[in-house]
Design an enzyme around this catalytic site. Structure first.
Site, mmCIF file in Angstrom:
data_model
loop_
_atom_site.group_PDB
_atom_site.id
_atom_site.type_symbol
_atom_site.label_atom_id
_atom_site.label_comp_id
_atom_site.label_asym_id
_atom_site.label_seq_id
_atom_site.Cartn_x
_atom_site.Cartn_y
_atom_site.Cartn_z
ATOM 1 N N ARG A 12 0.858 -1.187 0.000
ATOM 2 C CA ARG A 12 0.000 0.000 0.000
ATOM 3 C C ARG A 12 0.893 1.235 0.000
ATOM 4 N NH1 ARG A 12 -2.315 0.068 6.283
ATOM 5 N NH2 ARG A 12 -0.291 0.361 7.271
ATOM 6 N N ASN A 68 -5.516 6.963 4.191
ATOM 7 C CA ASN A 68 -5.174 6.296 5.443
ATOM 8 C C ASN A 68 -3.718 6.568 5.774
ATOM 9 O OD1 ASN A 68 -5.279 4.140 7.633
ATOM 10 N ND2 ASN A 68 -3.650 3.349 6.332
ATOM 11 N N GLU A 69 -3.466 7.090 6.957
ATOM 12 C CA GLU A 69 -2.100 7.234 7.484
ATOM 13 C C GLU A 69 -1.138 7.775 6.429
ATOM 14 O OE1 GLU A 69 -1.145 3.424 9.220
ATOM 15 O OE2 GLU A 69 -2.303 3.861 11.018
ATOM 16 N N CYS A 124 10.526 11.247 -7.500
ATOM 17 C CA CYS A 124 10.264 10.990 -8.921
ATOM 18 C C CYS A 124 10.336 12.289 -9.740
ATOM 19 C CB CYS A 124 8.886 10.342 -9.076
ATOM 20 S SG CYS A 124 7.516 11.483 -8.852
ATOM 21 N N GLU A 182 -8.024 4.628 15.225
ATOM 22 C CA GLU A 182 -7.655 3.220 15.425
ATOM 23 C C GLU A 182 -7.015 3.119 16.799
ATOM 24 O OE1 GLU A 182 -5.131 1.741 12.323
ATOM 25 O OE2 GLU A 182 -6.436 2.462 10.716
ATOM 26 N N GLN A 203 -2.671 -10.598 9.262
ATOM 27 C CA GLN A 203 -3.266 -11.743 9.948
ATOM 28 C C GLN A 203 -2.840 -11.805 11.415
ATOM 29 O OE1 GLN A 203 -2.952 -15.461 7.513
ATOM 30 N NE2 GLN A 203 -2.216 -14.053 5.932
HETATM 31 ZN ZN LIG Z 1 6.819 11.743 -6.679
#
Ligand SMILES: [Zn+2]
Length: 671
Positions: A103, A141-142, A153, A317, A366
């Site tokens: 992610r 998220n986070e 980049c 959370e 898990q």
């Molecule tokens: Zn970038």
């Protein structure tokens, strides 16, 4: 105060949903967060949307008397998106692109990813705009998890150059501000400036600092894109984001300015073990950290995100069992789901939401604990979470805590200091926590504010390692002291300007008049060296960093007493206008930090309690004070003339009491 839970209906067969949701409601849960990483199910193919499964889950939650919190799914772009637009991937400093398979592999500045993010956010928001069961949204998220704020980049290179042009206007101004004559680093044009990739020696600190600022600003922009779309769809929704604890790369104040409130993800045993100022896992004292976390690591993040919110915050959370995170993951002590929930509420959380409802059967998490085991049976934390929910329902609704002491938290200073630590142990969070711990052991409510905050209303302000002090900030701090404020400045403060360069004059530069002293020498110190200092007639230890001061009007209240530093002023106090500035030229051990803060609090007339036992804290919120006991043994509570409204006057280990009264009126002793 309310409780919530994170749920992933897409991980479970439909026939289980109703039972899960029914049991959530039975546990007293009010909010259910969903769809956090569900892009591949919301849009299985480009342009082919499927919102109906989520709509069914939302309806189920709503029909059970709870409300849904939905998430934009942008932390996990699906495979087809990566294949269609490979340029959206982040790159590491050496140009390695981040691959699909976990992610947060996208770049915040990718035009293609911004376009795709806009599209999925817009379509999802439209679909749920009229649902009575959706209370609000979490963006993504986070942000920044797994070291992903700073990308290297080509899109980021272009955006960085535009950011610099906007900030400096001319390349000559940039060269001058950074001091690029050093090592022939001068540029002829903005297009020559790259993100700081691999290089033989260490990088130019001014370039690193501006890249840190630019990268954080990129996330602010990206988040705003989503917030605007969500508000456009339904302006009754709240919009928040779930930040992370002790997280360096992202300015939470800046991101939160676009949110209704900040939320954060609290994993006390994880954050406690990873904090550099908590016991080594091999120490005998580490049992507390592994079973309950470090109360001040958790507490300081609560305070920081309350500050970012400007009021109540959420824990989106909350750790619900063991966690799949290194180094170790012991089962939390009995009672921690309840005690952590109350600790958060005491610091100003309006909602404590557990991660997650049911341990997942597949994928990377898990081994990440939950309120229920993966077979659906209740795990250890569920009855404790239900007890916390029932107790919250019995307590009155309370406004957020209001501190009378401000701690200035400055991301720019942290980024500059961490680029040039000068000692492995010099960690900004740990240095702040030295003073935070001292204040909290005296029952003081501490507000975390950005360096440019208005300090009116604070009797005292603590500015730990406020390294970068531009002239306008120095002027505001001087005015604060002139008008009667008590200002505590610590090591490495006001050493540099906003470009991370030294000034013509010695530190604390523009604050020299206020402090009445200058820093003539500094040294970083390994743990083996002798470090003694005398303050107010008593001897104390210090660590990591020392400065030798020269006074120019200030009163010397502490001297160095060891080795080559012996005899030099170490702590000075200066009357300036109606207030005082205290400058501390060492990193104090706990007893000295207590003596220094009590000295300031006394002059500021801030009421304090007797020094609390280790791992017991008092937290005041809107006239109610929580006594939270993270120890294994019991403590006795004398509430003064106030009533105990939850718990007893003996608080067992890993338990709590709530007193309807102020913290300074309460005495706590070991039983
Ligand atoms: Zn970038």
């Amino acid at each position: 105060m309310r409780t919530g839970v994170c749920y992933f209906p897409e991980h479970w067969p439909r026939e289980r949903w109703a039972d899960d949701v029914e049991r959530m409601a039975a546990a007293g849960i009010d909010y259910v967060r969903m769809a956090e990483f569900a892009w591949s199910r919301l849009e299985p193919e480009p342009g082919a949307y499927d919102f109906e499964w989520l709509a069914d889950a939302v309806d189920l939650v709503g029909d059970s008397g709870m409300r849904a919190v939905l998430c934009t799914p942008t932390a996990t772009p699906p495979k087809w998106l990566l294949d269609e637009y490979p340029s959206v991937r982040q790159e590491r400093p050496d140009g390695t692109p981040l691959e699909f398979g976990s992610r947060r592999h996208y770049c915040f500045n990718s035009p293609a990813y911004r376009r795709e993010s806009r599209r999925i956010t817009e379509r999802t928001a439209e679909r749920f705009a009229n649902s009575p069961h959706v209370a609000g949204w979490q963006t993504d998220n986070e942000f920044g998890c797994h070291d992903t704020v700073r990308c290297y980049c080509d899109d980021c290179a272009s955006a960085f150059r535009a950011w610099l042009r906007d900030r400096y206007d001319t390349i000559d101004a940039l060269n001058e501000a950074w001091g690029n004559v050093f090592w022939s680093q001068e540029y002829a044009d903005f297009h020559e400036v790259d993100p700081p990739g691999p290089t033989p020696a260490y990088h130019h600190p001014s370039r690193l600092l501006d890249y840190s600022r630019f990268a954080s600003d990129s996330v602010v922009d990206y988040n705003r894109l989503q917030v605007d779309l969500l508000r456009e769809a339904n302006d009754d929704w709240f919009v928040t984001h779930n930040f992370m604890g002790d997280f360096e790369q992202l300015d939470a104040f800046e991101v939160s300015a676009d949110l209704d409130f900040a939320a954060w993800d609290s994993y006390p045993t994880l954050h406690g073990q990873r904090a550099p100022d908590t016991p080594d896992p091999a120490d005998a004292t580490a049992a507390t950290v592994q079973r309950v976390g470090d109360p001040d690591v958790t507490g300081m993040n609560h305070a920081l995100f309350r500050g970012a919110s400007g009021g109540p915050f959420w824990v989106m959370e909350n750790q619900a069992g063991d966690v799949r995170a290194y180094p170790y993951s012991a089962e939390p002590a009995d009672g921690m789901m309840r005690l952590w929930a109350h600790q958060a509420a005491a610091h100003g959380a309006d909602v404590v939401s557990y991660f997650r409802w049911r341990r997942c059967r597949f994928g990377q998490e898990q081994y990440w604990g939950a309120l229920n085991n993966y077979d659906g049976s209740p795990d250890r934390g569920l009855p404790e979470a239900a007890e916390a929910a029932a107790e919250f329902a019995r307590l009155p609704d309370l406004d957020a805590p209001v501190g009378n002491v401000a701690v200035l938290f400055d991301y720019d200073s942290m980024w500059a200091l961490h680029a040039e630590r000068h000692a492995p142990e010099f960690d900004y969070w740990a240095h702040l926590r030295t003073y935070y711990r001292a204040l909290r052991r005296r029952g003081v409510t501490v507000d975390f504010v950005p360096a440019d905050a208005d300090l009116d209303g604070y009797a005292a302000a603590v500015a730990p390692a406020l390294h970068l002090v531009p002239d306008d900030l120095a002027a505001r701090l001087a005015d604060y002291v002139t008008d009667g404020g008590e200002l505590l400045l610590t090591v490495r403060s006001a050493t540099k300007d906003e470009h991370d360069t030294l000034r013509d004059e010695l530190a604390p530069g523009p604050l020299t008049d206020v402090v009445g002293a200058r820093v003539e020498q500094h040294e970083s110190l390994s743990p083996g060296l002798e470090t003694r200092v005398e303050f107010d007639g008593d001897a104390y230890g210090y660590r990591t960093w020392a400065e030798w001061l020269v006074t120019d009007g200030a009163t010397v209240v502490g001297h160095h007493r060891s080795d080559v530093a012996a005899g030099n002023p170490a702590v000075v106090r200066n009357a300036h206008g109606d207030g005082h500035a205290t400058y501390v030229g060492v990193w104090p051990e706990a007893d000295l930090a207590d003596a220094l803060t009590v000295d300031v609090l006394d002059r500021a007339d801030v009421p304090i309690c007797d020094r609390l036992p280790e791992d017991v804290r008092l937290s005041e919120r809107d006239g109610h004070t929580w006594v939270t006991n993270f120890r294994t043994d019991a403590v006795s509570v004398d509430p003064g003339s106030n009533e105990i409204v939850l718990g007893e006057d003996t608080v067992p280990g890993r338990d709590l009491a709530v007193v309807a009264g102020p913290s300074h009126a309460i005495t706590v002793e070991r039983s």
